[in-house]
Structures are given as C-alpha cells and as structure tokens.
Design an enzyme around this catalytic site. Structure first.
Site, PDB file in Angstrom:
ATOM      1  N   ARG A  83     -19.915  -9.300  14.233  1.00 16.43           N
ATOM      2  CA  ARG A  83     -20.070 -10.402  13.280  1.00 16.43           C
ATOM      3  C   ARG A  83     -21.301 -10.136  12.421  1.00 16.43           C
ATOM      4  O   ARG A  83     -22.397  -9.956  12.950  1.00 16.43           O
ATOM      5  CB  ARG A  83     -20.224 -11.730  14.041  1.00 16.43           C
ATOM      6  CG  ARG A  83     -20.578 -12.917  13.158  1.00 16.43           C
ATOM      7  CD  ARG A  83     -20.654 -14.223  13.987  1.00 16.43           C
ATOM      8  NE  ARG A  83     -21.014 -15.340  13.125  1.00 16.43           N
ATOM      9  CZ  ARG A  83     -22.204 -15.955  13.125  1.00 16.43           C
ATOM     10  NH1 ARG A  83     -23.156 -15.580  13.952  1.00 16.43           N
ATOM     11  NH2 ARG A  83     -22.434 -16.952  12.300  1.00 16.43           N
ATOM     12  N   HIS A 127     -25.363 -16.786   5.429  1.00 16.24           N
ATOM     13  CA  HIS A 127     -26.361 -16.914   6.493  1.00 16.24           C
ATOM     14  C   HIS A 127     -27.725 -17.069   5.814  1.00 16.24           C
ATOM     15  O   HIS A 127     -28.621 -16.236   5.965  1.00 16.24           O
ATOM     16  CB  HIS A 127     -26.302 -15.701   7.440  1.00 16.24           C
ATOM     17  CG  HIS A 127     -26.875 -15.943   8.805  1.00 16.24           C
ATOM     18  ND1 HIS A 127     -26.155 -15.767   9.960  1.00 16.24           N
ATOM     19  CD2 HIS A 127     -28.107 -16.356   9.201  1.00 16.24           C
ATOM     20  CE1 HIS A 127     -26.931 -16.045  11.022  1.00 16.24           C
ATOM     21  NE2 HIS A 127     -28.125 -16.404  10.570  1.00 16.24           N
ATOM     22  N   GLU A 172     -24.458 -22.237  10.604  1.00 16.78           N
ATOM     23  CA  GLU A 172     -25.408 -23.291  10.976  1.00 16.78           C
ATOM     24  C   GLU A 172     -25.880 -24.147   9.800  1.00 16.78           C
ATOM     25  O   GLU A 172     -27.050 -24.081   9.405  1.00 16.78           O
ATOM     26  CB  GLU A 172     -26.625 -22.669  11.670  1.00 16.78           C
ATOM     27  CG  GLU A 172     -26.268 -21.830  12.879  1.00 16.78           C
ATOM     28  CD  GLU A 172     -27.491 -21.359  13.666  1.00 16.78           C
ATOM     29  OE1 GLU A 172     -28.611 -21.441  13.142  1.00 16.78           O
ATOM     30  OE2 GLU A 172     -27.323 -20.934  14.810  1.00 16.78           O
ATOM     31  N   ASN A 298     -22.840 -21.599  17.851  1.00 15.32           N
ATOM     32  CA  ASN A 298     -24.056 -20.884  18.241  1.00 15.32           C
ATOM     33  C   ASN A 298     -24.787 -21.754  19.248  1.00 15.32           C
ATOM     34  O   ASN A 298     -25.115 -22.902  18.965  1.00 15.32           O
ATOM     35  CB  ASN A 298     -24.958 -20.636  17.023  1.00 15.32           C
ATOM     36  CG  ASN A 298     -24.286 -19.725  15.987  1.00 15.32           C
ATOM     37  OD1 ASN A 298     -23.193 -19.208  16.216  1.00 15.32           O
ATOM     38  ND2 ASN A 298     -24.943 -19.541  14.861  1.00 15.32           N
ATOM     39  N   TYR A 300     -27.985 -21.923  22.121  1.00 14.56           N
ATOM     40  CA  TYR A 300     -29.191 -21.312  22.681  1.00 14.56           C
ATOM     41  C   TYR A 300     -29.832 -22.104  23.829  1.00 14.56           C
ATOM     42  O   TYR A 300     -30.375 -21.517  24.750  1.00 14.56           O
ATOM     43  CB  TYR A 300     -30.243 -21.099  21.584  1.00 14.56           C
ATOM     44  CG  TYR A 300     -29.854 -19.983  20.639  1.00 14.56           C
ATOM     45  CD1 TYR A 300     -30.174 -18.661  20.931  1.00 14.56           C
ATOM     46  CD2 TYR A 300     -29.118 -20.238  19.482  1.00 14.56           C
ATOM     47  CE1 TYR A 300     -29.798 -17.626  20.094  1.00 14.56           C
ATOM     48  CE2 TYR A 300     -28.731 -19.208  18.637  1.00 14.56           C
ATOM     49  CZ  TYR A 300     -29.066 -17.898  18.947  1.00 14.56           C
ATOM     50  OH  TYR A 300     -28.675 -16.876  18.131  1.00 14.56           O
ATOM     51  N   GLU A 373     -22.843 -17.006  18.542  1.00 19.93           N
ATOM     52  CA  GLU A 373     -24.203 -16.534  18.840  1.00 19.93           C
ATOM     53  C   GLU A 373     -24.636 -17.116  20.168  1.00 19.93           C
ATOM     54  O   GLU A 373     -24.426 -18.302  20.439  1.00 19.93           O
ATOM     55  CB  GLU A 373     -25.238 -16.997  17.800  1.00 19.93           C
ATOM     56  CG  GLU A 373     -25.196 -16.261  16.488  1.00 19.93           C
ATOM     57  CD  GLU A 373     -26.258 -16.748  15.502  1.00 19.93           C
ATOM     58  OE1 GLU A 373     -27.327 -17.252  15.936  1.00 19.93           O
ATOM     59  OE2 GLU A 373     -26.015 -16.631  14.291  1.00 19.93           O
TER      60      GLU A 373
HETATM   61  C1  GBH Z   1     -29.887 -18.692  15.037  1.00 25.52           C
HETATM   62  O1  GBH Z   1     -30.361 -19.961  14.779  1.00 25.52           O
HETATM   63  C2  GBH Z   1     -29.701 -17.990  13.735  1.00 25.52           C
HETATM   64  O2  GBH Z   1     -28.357 -18.073  13.295  1.00 25.52           O
HETATM   65  C3  GBH Z   1     -30.163 -16.571  13.746  1.00 25.52           C
HETATM   66  O3  GBH Z   1     -30.238 -16.077  12.426  1.00 25.52           O
HETATM   67  C4  GBH Z   1     -31.477 -16.468  14.479  1.00 25.52           C
HETATM   68  O4  GBH Z   1     -32.014 -15.186  14.397  1.00 25.52           O
HETATM   69  C5  GBH Z   1     -31.226 -16.861  15.899  1.00 25.52           C
HETATM   70  O5  GBH Z   1     -30.656 -18.110  15.997  1.00 25.52           O
HETATM   71  C6  GBH Z   1     -32.478 -16.864  16.748  1.00 25.52           C
HETATM   72  O6  GBH Z   1     -33.365 -17.819  16.305  1.00 25.52           O
HETATM   73  O7  GBH Z   1     -37.507 -26.864  17.970  1.00 25.52           O
HETATM   74  O8  GBH Z   1     -36.250 -28.781  17.326  1.00 25.52           O
HETATM   75  O9  GBH Z   1     -37.254 -27.439  15.609  1.00 25.52           O
HETATM   76  C7  GBH Z   1     -30.936 -20.602  15.851  1.00 25.52           C
HETATM   77  C8  GBH Z   1     -31.135 -22.040  15.568  1.00 25.52           C
HETATM   78  C9  GBH Z   1     -32.603 -23.725  15.030  1.00 25.52           C
HETATM   79  C10 GBH Z   1     -32.932 -22.506  17.032  1.00 25.52           C
HETATM   80  C11 GBH Z   1     -33.935 -24.348  15.179  1.00 25.52           C
HETATM   81  C12 GBH Z   1     -34.266 -23.167  17.204  1.00 25.52           C
HETATM   82  C13 GBH Z   1     -35.551 -25.086  16.720  1.00 25.52           C
HETATM   83  C14 GBH Z   1     -35.224 -26.524  16.849  1.00 25.52           C
HETATM   84  N1  GBH Z   1     -32.502 -22.450  15.670  1.00 25.52           N
HETATM   85  N2  GBH Z   1     -34.272 -24.422  16.570  1.00 25.52           N
HETATM   86  S1  GBH Z   1     -36.645 -27.461  16.958  1.00 25.52           S
END
Ligand code: GBH
Length: 471
Positions: A83, A127, A172, A298, A300, A373
């Site tokens: 992807r 993106h 996202e 996605n 995490y 992701e």
């Molecule tokens: C992804 O987004 C992205 O698609 C990618 O490009 C990136 O490299 C990867 O993750 C790793 O970061 O603490 O409440 O402010 C991840 C989404 C959104 C995760 C914001 C962390 C913090 C939320 N991110 N989030 S907050």
C-alpha cells in the site's frame, strides 16, 4: 531434501492479504523533480518550530530513485500486497488541469515493477500532501477543494485502473482535518477549530465525489475509505468520564464511520459542535455514503479519557507547539491506562483492536474490513553481526495479528493486514527520530536492512499464520 513446513496454530483464511504500507511524502524525496509541484508539507517543514530538529523530506529515503530496489526487498519478504500513496502535486503541480505525464509515469513504473514481482499494488490517493496552490485558495476548509480532489482521483484512476485493483481515497481524514487545521501539529499548521470541521466535512465530500468519478470510469476496481480508529475507555464510570468517552469516540470514530457508512453525522456530535455545525449542504451525506467495497482501518492504540479538567490535552505529548485537535471537546483530558508504551508514548493494546473489529462488524455490517496500518515505533538495536534487533516491534505485530485471527474466528469480515511501515521514514512532525519500519534505513547511506521483525513477518506470510502467545 524438503524441509517440513511447520503448521502454525493460527492459520489465516486463504486469500488473506499480507501487506505493508508507506506514504509518498514520507519516503519519496525528489521533491522538485520531473515537474512535481509544491505541497503543503514542503511549505510546512520550512517554517521554524514545525518539525523536530527542523528536518524535512526533501530526500527522505530516496524511494523515488530506489523504488526498484525497494520492490526487490518486498519480494524478498514475500509480501502479497504493498500500500503506497500518490503525491497529488506530482500529478497536478498546482492542483488543477491535465496530468503531468512524468508524474503518472513514475507510479506506472512502480505498479509494473510490483506486478512483475507478484505484489498487488494498493493505491491511496491522498496521504496529506495537498498542492500548496489549493491551500492558498482556501485548502480543505474550502468546498472547492473537494471537487479538485475528484478531478485528480479520476486522472490517476484512468491511468492506473487497468492494473491497480484496490483503491482508497483519503488516508485518515481525522488527521488531515484536525491535526492540519485545529491543533496545527501537521501541515498546513492552522489553529482554527471551526475551519477544521469544514475541512473534515470536505475531506469526506472529496472522498464521495472521488468514488463517484472513479465508478463512472470503470466498475472492476474496488474502492474503500480509510479511517484511523481508536479504542476508547472512560477512566472511571463517572458521568463526566463516560461523557468524555462518548465525545472522543464521537470525534475520532463515529463522525467518520456514520458519515461514510450510515449517511448521517451522529446527532450528539453535531450537538457538541453547537453553532460550528454548519458545514454540510443538502445531499452531501448521500455523496459521502456512496457504497464502498471495503473499509480500511488504521489502528495503533487505545485512549483512556476523563471529564475532569487539568489532565493532558492529548494521549501523547506532541513533538512541537500545538493546540488541541478535539474541537468542541477541548476540556476532555487524556490519562495513561497503565499499559506498556511504544517510543511514541502510545499504549500498546491489541485488545482494543479486537473490540473495534467486533464493534464494526456489528454496528456497520456489510462492509469488508482491511487493517491498512498497524505498527509501532521502537528504538532498534543494531548488532555487530548486521542484524537489527527489534523484538518489541515483532511482538507488537504478532499480538495484533493474533487479535485479527480471533476477530476472523468471531465472524468479522477481515480481509487483510498491512504493517506500518515497510521502511523507516519521515515521521511527520517527529522527523526521522521515530522509526516504524520493518526494514531499517540508514539515513546517511540509504542502505536498507530488513529487521528481525521483517524476517519474522516474512516467515509468518510464508506459513500463512502464526503461533499462539506461548511461542
Ligand atoms: C498514521 O497516523 C499515518 O497514516 C502515518 O503516515 C504515520 O506515519 C503513522 O500513523 C505513525 O504515526 O495524542 O490525541 O493527539 C497515525 C495517527 C494520529 C496517531 C494522531 C497519533 C495522536 C493523537 N496518529 N495521534 S493525540
């Protein structure tokens, strides 16, 4: 002499997609080559205080010139799918008009290279690298940007749709809207909460208009929307904490899921926005909720939230000076749930993924799901013998894959899994300090070395599954 293939405890269904993901700005470099225009990230990284150490992605990991070698690495790992995203300003340098042939040609060569190695290309159209000219004309808070996106999507789909089967529109939209226009942690770095809501709506509208445009071109491609979802827990069962959880679930998850899959924004979330909830026009939600072939997720981490004031404004400290992304719910605070964390400070919780998958299958049935992701930043250990030891990343991915397997067993229509990321790369406001790759990249020499996690993932793919937790 044939070696016996050990049968894994947890076997995935035949046809399950085993992949890894990247995005254009984070890996390509070559920012002024072959007619590429300027994106909002090119502008943002040049402003002081936006990225740790003032780093930028002018060279990144030079994928633009090394894509053949990178596809070779993917083939070596036995990846079934890759992807990647298309850089909009390579296709339309100023966001409008005909396609730049050299931009199309790069992705066309990449797609052919992937196909020749038996790797299925999965294209993400956006993106986060908006052409700067479109930001100058108002950016995502401007309704016109959505139509520009549909035109761009049609150009790319027309050029690659004969070879690329799987497509997604906006990666996202939560991040693009709320980190770009509310907290200012991401490009274009604006801190205008009401405009961030308009941005969120127009990113969804852009998705819907693009789906329409692409479907009009051909019917044999599969199109999905892509959202970043979190499991969310209240800190206690107090009314204030339960309300905090409702709000953050509303902003992070339901606002996007309900619009895409139910054709309506959740009423409680609109109520939280108050007078700012004036972004939609009649008919928009019908466009936004055009039927999808799949939903890309996605995942995490989990957020634990409290309605008590005085806590952290976000789940993890932002690397740079930025505001709150939680428009209309800025009073909610984030607390640590007590789980181990990654190098980003994000809590590791594979049970949150299970919870989300089961919930999606129940509340939004009839759409196949793909994890587009999932992964983690950790500090790699470079050994003397040329291996890169990252057992924590391996264990993180293994735990989440076990969860995926359990969800499939429970009846969730999960079709595939993409690890984030194939290679170490430019981690947005964090610069190069945080490594998410399965493949290590030396940023001086650009040498790529598959880490222990990559070798383990390759073995998992080869076996079509993995062992239980006792491994
Ligand atoms: C992804 O987004 C992205 O698609 C990618 O490009 C990136 O490299 C990867 O993750 C790793 O970061 O603490 O409440 O402010 C991840 C989404 C959104 C995760 C914001 C962390 C913090 C939320 N991110 N989030 S907050």
């Amino acid at each position: 002499q044939e070696t016996q293939v050990q049968v894994p405890d947890l076997v995935f269904p035949t046809g399950f997609v085993w992949g890894a993901a990247t995005s254009a700005y984070q890996i390509e470099g070559a920012v002024s080559e072959d007619g590429r225009g300027v994106s909002i990230w090119d502008t943002f990284v040049r402003q002081p205080g936006r990225v740790v150490n003032g780093e930028n992605a002018d060279t990144a990991i030079d994928h633009y010139h090394r894509y053949r070698e990178d596809v070779e690495t993917m083939a070596g790992l036995g990846l079934g799918a890759y992807r990647f995203s298309i850089s909009w300003p390579r296709i339309q340098p100023d966001g409008t008009g005909p396609a730049n042939a050299k931009g199309i040609d790069f992705y066309s060569r990449l797609v052919d290279e992937l196909l020749s190695r038996g790797i299925d290309p999965w294209v993400t159209l956006y993106h986060w690298d908006l052409p700067q000219s479109l930001e100058d004309a108002g950016g995502w808070p401007s309704r016109d940007t959505a139509q520009r996106f549909a035109d761009y999507a049609a150009l790319v789909h027309d050029a690659l749709g004969d070879r690329v089967r799987n497509w997604s529109t906006v990666n996202e939209p939560w991040c693009a809207a709320f980190l770009g226009y509310a907290s200012g942690e991401h490009a274009p770095g604006r801190r205008e909460p009401a405009q961030a809501l308009r941005a969120a709506h127009h990113l969804l509208l852009a998705h819907g208009l693009a789906v329409e445009a692409m479907r009009a071109q051909r019917s044999d491609t599969r199109i999905g929307g892509c959202v970043n979802l979190y499991a969310i827990s209240p800190e206690t069962e107090s009314e204030a904490d339960l309300d905090a959880a409702r709000r953050i679930d509303g902003l992070q998850n339901r606002f996007f899921l309900d619009a895409l899959l139910k054709g309506a924004y959740p009423a409680d979330v609109l109520e939280d926005f108050g007078a700012m909830a004036d972004f939609a026009q009649d008919g928009d939600l019908d466009v936004i909720s055009a039927p999808l072939d799949m939903l890309l997720i996605n995942y995490y981490s989990r957020f634990t939230v409290s309605g008590k004031p005085g806590g952290a404004a976000s789940a993890a400290a932002a690397p740079t000076d930025s505001g709150s992304p939680w428009v209309g719910s800025e009073h909610v605070s984030f607390v640590q749930g007590g789980r181990p964390v990654t190098a980003m400070g994000w809590e590791i919780d594979d049970s949150g993924l299970y919870e989300l998958l089961v919930r999606l299958a129940r509340e939004y049935p009839a759409v196949p799901l793909v994890i587009s992701e999932n992964g983690a930043a950790f500090d790699d250990v470079m050994t003397g013998d040329g291996t890169v030891r990252d057992y924590e990343r391996r264990d993180y991915i293994a735990a989440h894959l076990r969860t995926c397997h359990a969800a499939i067993e429970a009846g969730v229509p999960l079709e595939g899994y993409f690890a984030w990321s194939l290679m170490d790369n430019f981690e947005w406001a964090w610069g190069y300090g945080k490594r998410f790759g399965l493949v290590h990249v030396d940023y001086e020499t650009q040498v790529r070395v598959p880490k222990e996690s990559a070798l383990w993932y390759a073995e998992t793919i080869r076996r079509g599954g993995l062992s239980g937790p006792a491994e």
